[in-house]
Design a protein around this motif. Structure first.
Motif, PDB file in Angstrom:
ATOM      1  N   GLY A 156      -4.209 -16.666   2.110  1.00  0.00           N
ATOM      2  CA  GLY A 156      -5.210 -16.480   1.065  1.00  0.00           C
ATOM      3  C   GLY A 156      -5.046 -15.155   0.361  1.00  0.00           C
ATOM      4  O   GLY A 156      -3.937 -14.653   0.206  1.00  0.00           O
ATOM      5  N   SER A 157      -6.166 -14.573  -0.067  1.00  0.00           N
ATOM      6  CA  SER A 157      -6.145 -13.339  -0.849  1.00  0.00           C
ATOM      7  C   SER A 157      -6.850 -12.202  -0.133  1.00  0.00           C
ATOM      8  O   SER A 157      -7.742 -12.421   0.680  1.00  0.00           O
ATOM      9  N   PHE A 158      -6.454 -10.986  -0.484  1.00  0.00           N
ATOM     10  CA  PHE A 158      -7.117  -9.796   0.050  1.00  0.00           C
ATOM     11  C   PHE A 158      -8.489  -9.663  -0.581  1.00  0.00           C
ATOM     12  O   PHE A 158      -8.662  -9.878  -1.765  1.00  0.00           O
ATOM     13  N   LEU A 179       0.870  -1.169   0.000  1.00  0.00           N
ATOM     14  CA  LEU A 179       0.000   0.000   0.000  1.00  0.00           C
ATOM     15  C   LEU A 179       0.911   1.223   0.000  1.00  0.00           C
ATOM     16  O   LEU A 179       1.673   1.438   0.941  1.00  0.00           O
ATOM     17  N   ARG A 180       0.870   1.991  -1.082  1.00  0.00           N
ATOM     18  CA  ARG A 180       1.824   3.090  -1.270  1.00  0.00           C
ATOM     19  C   ARG A 180       1.084   4.409  -1.371  1.00  0.00           C
ATOM     20  O   ARG A 180       0.066   4.516  -2.044  1.00  0.00           O
ATOM     21  N   ALA A 225     -10.532   7.434  -0.287  1.00  0.00           N
ATOM     22  CA  ALA A 225      -9.097   7.600  -0.075  1.00  0.00           C
ATOM     23  C   ALA A 225      -8.297   7.677  -1.367  1.00  0.00           C
ATOM     24  O   ALA A 225      -7.108   7.475  -1.358  1.00  0.00           O
ATOM     25  N   GLY A 226      -8.966   7.928  -2.487  1.00  0.00           N
ATOM     26  CA  GLY A 226      -8.243   8.043  -3.746  1.00  0.00           C
ATOM     27  C   GLY A 226      -7.671   6.726  -4.219  1.00  0.00           C
ATOM     28  O   GLY A 226      -6.728   6.688  -4.992  1.00  0.00           O
ATOM     29  N   ALA A 227      -8.200   5.623  -3.743  1.00  0.00           N
ATOM     30  CA  ALA A 227      -7.657   4.319  -4.114  1.00  0.00           C
ATOM     31  C   ALA A 227      -8.280   3.834  -5.412  1.00  0.00           C
ATOM     32  O   ALA A 227      -9.426   4.122  -5.707  1.00  0.00           O
ATOM     33  N   SER A 228      -7.491   3.117  -6.180  1.00  0.00           N
ATOM     34  CA  SER A 228      -8.067   2.445  -7.323  1.00  0.00           C
ATOM     35  C   SER A 228      -8.973   1.354  -6.767  1.00  0.00           C
ATOM     36  O   SER A 228      -8.875   0.984  -5.608  1.00  0.00           O
ATOM     37  N   ALA A 229      -9.866   0.844  -7.580  1.00  0.00           N
ATOM     38  CA  ALA A 229     -10.871  -0.089  -7.095  1.00  0.00           C
ATOM     39  C   ALA A 229     -10.280  -1.396  -6.581  1.00  0.00           C
ATOM     40  O   ALA A 229     -10.847  -2.027  -5.707  1.00  0.00           O
ATOM     41  N   LYS A 230      -9.134  -1.798  -7.097  1.00  0.00           N
ATOM     42  CA  LYS A 230      -8.631  -3.115  -6.760  1.00  0.00           C
ATOM     43  C   LYS A 230      -7.109  -3.109  -6.792  1.00  0.00           C
ATOM     44  O   LYS A 230      -6.512  -2.510  -7.682  1.00  0.00           O
ATOM     45  N   PRO A 231      -6.463  -3.789  -5.839  1.00  0.00           N
ATOM     46  CA  PRO A 231      -5.002  -3.883  -5.897  1.00  0.00           C
ATOM     47  C   PRO A 231      -4.559  -4.604  -7.174  1.00  0.00           C
ATOM     48  O   PRO A 231      -5.251  -5.490  -7.668  1.00  0.00           O
ATOM     49  N   ASP A 259       1.761 -14.063  -3.241  1.00  0.00           N
ATOM     50  CA  ASP A 259       1.327 -13.184  -4.329  1.00  0.00           C
ATOM     51  C   ASP A 259       1.418 -11.760  -3.818  1.00  0.00           C
ATOM     52  O   ASP A 259       0.908 -11.450  -2.744  1.00  0.00           O
ATOM     53  N   VAL A 260       2.071 -10.898  -4.587  1.00  0.00           N
ATOM     54  CA  VAL A 260       2.288  -9.514  -4.165  1.00  0.00           C
ATOM     55  C   VAL A 260       1.359  -8.597  -4.958  1.00  0.00           C
ATOM     56  O   VAL A 260       1.317  -8.657  -6.189  1.00  0.00           O
ATOM     57  N   TYR A 261       0.625  -7.757  -4.225  1.00  0.00           N
ATOM     58  CA  TYR A 261      -0.299  -6.792  -4.819  1.00  0.00           C
ATOM     59  C   TYR A 261       0.148  -5.382  -4.438  1.00  0.00           C
ATOM     60  O   TYR A 261       0.701  -5.173  -3.365  1.00  0.00           O
ATOM     61  N   ARG A 262      -0.135  -4.429  -5.324  1.00  0.00           N
ATOM     62  CA  ARG A 262       0.209  -3.031  -5.032  1.00  0.00           C
ATOM     63  C   ARG A 262      -1.037  -2.182  -5.231  1.00  0.00           C
ATOM     64  O   ARG A 262      -1.832  -2.408  -6.134  1.00  0.00           O
TER      65      ARG A 262
END
Length: 185
Positions: A90-92, A58-59, A107-113, A131-134
Motif C-alpha cells: 500500500g502507501s505510506f 528517506l535522505r 526533523a526538518g522534513a517536508s510535510a509529505k514525501p 511507487d517510489v517516494y522521496r
C-alpha cells in the motif's frame, strides 16, 4: 518408487519418449491410445499475483554526504536479510512517518514525501508494482537499533533494524529491487 522415477527420467520423457525400450510398454495407456506425444499434459501455470508496494527514499545530509535510510528485511521473508529503503504494502501514511520520527513539522522534513516514480519488478510468482517516494530530512528518530520501538515494528513489520548509509555503501547485501528503487535518488 525410485524405479518409476528413474523410468520417467530416462525412458518415458515428455520430449522424446523411448517406448521401444520401455519395460511397461504393453500396459501403457498413452501408447495404446496413440497419445504419447501429448501426455503427460503440463500443469497450467498460474498467472503471477500483482502486489502494490511503496518505497520511501528517506535522505539526509548535503550533496557530498547524502545518506539514505536502509532497513533489513526479516530473515523469514522474501529477500530475507537483505537491506533496502523501507517498503510496505500500500502507501505510506502518517502512522509510518510518525514511526520514523517524521511528524510533518519535525526533523526538518517536508510535510509529505514526493512521488518520484514507479517501477515494476517481476518475480516467478509475483509482479511487484512499486511507487517510489522521496523525502529529504535534517534528521530522523529511527537509527540503527537491535530493539526497535513498538511503533516502528508495528508500522514496518517486515524489518528488524534500520541504518543510515550512503547509497553505494549499504550496510549489507541489497536486492535488485532495492537497486531499482535507489536509482530514483
Amino acid at each position: 518408487n525410485q524405479a518409476l522415477m528413474e523410468l520417467g527420467a530416462v525412458i518415458c520423457t515428455p520430449s522424446s519418449p523411448r517406448c521401444e525400450r520401455c519395460p511397461v510398454a504393453k500396459s501403457c495407456a498413452a501408447l495404446a491410445s496413440g497419445k504419447v506425444a501429448v501426455l503427460p499434459r503440463p500443469p497450467q501455470k498460474k498467472p503471477p499475483k500483482a502486489e502494490k508496494r511503496s518505497a520511501l527514499l528517506l535522505r539526509r545530509g548535503t550533496k557530498a554526504t547524502d545518506e539514505v535510510l536502509f532497513a533489513r528485511r526479516l530473515s523469514s521473508l522474501r529477500f530475507g536479510g537483505l537491506w533496502e529503503p523501507p517498503m510496505m504494502l500500500g502507501s505510506f501514511g502518517p502512522k509510518e512517518l510518525r514511526a520514523l520520527g517524521l511528524a510533518p513539522k519535525t526533523a526538518g522534513a517536508s510535510a509529505k514525501p514526493t512521488h518520484v516514480g514507479s517501477l515494476r519488478h517481476v518475480l516467478t510468482h509475483r509482479i511487484l508494482e512499486v511507487d517510489v517516494y522521496r523525502l529529504d530530512v535534517k534528521d530522523a528518530a529511527v537509527a540503527h537499533a537491535a530493539n526497535l520501538p513498538k511503533d516502528v515494528t508495528e508500522a514496518f513489520p517486515e524489518y528488524d533494524t534500520f541504518a543510515w548509509a550512503k547509497p553505494a555503501d549499504a550496510p549489507g547485501g541489497v536486492s535488485t529491487l532495492a537497486r531499482k528503487v535507489l536509482a530514483w535518488l
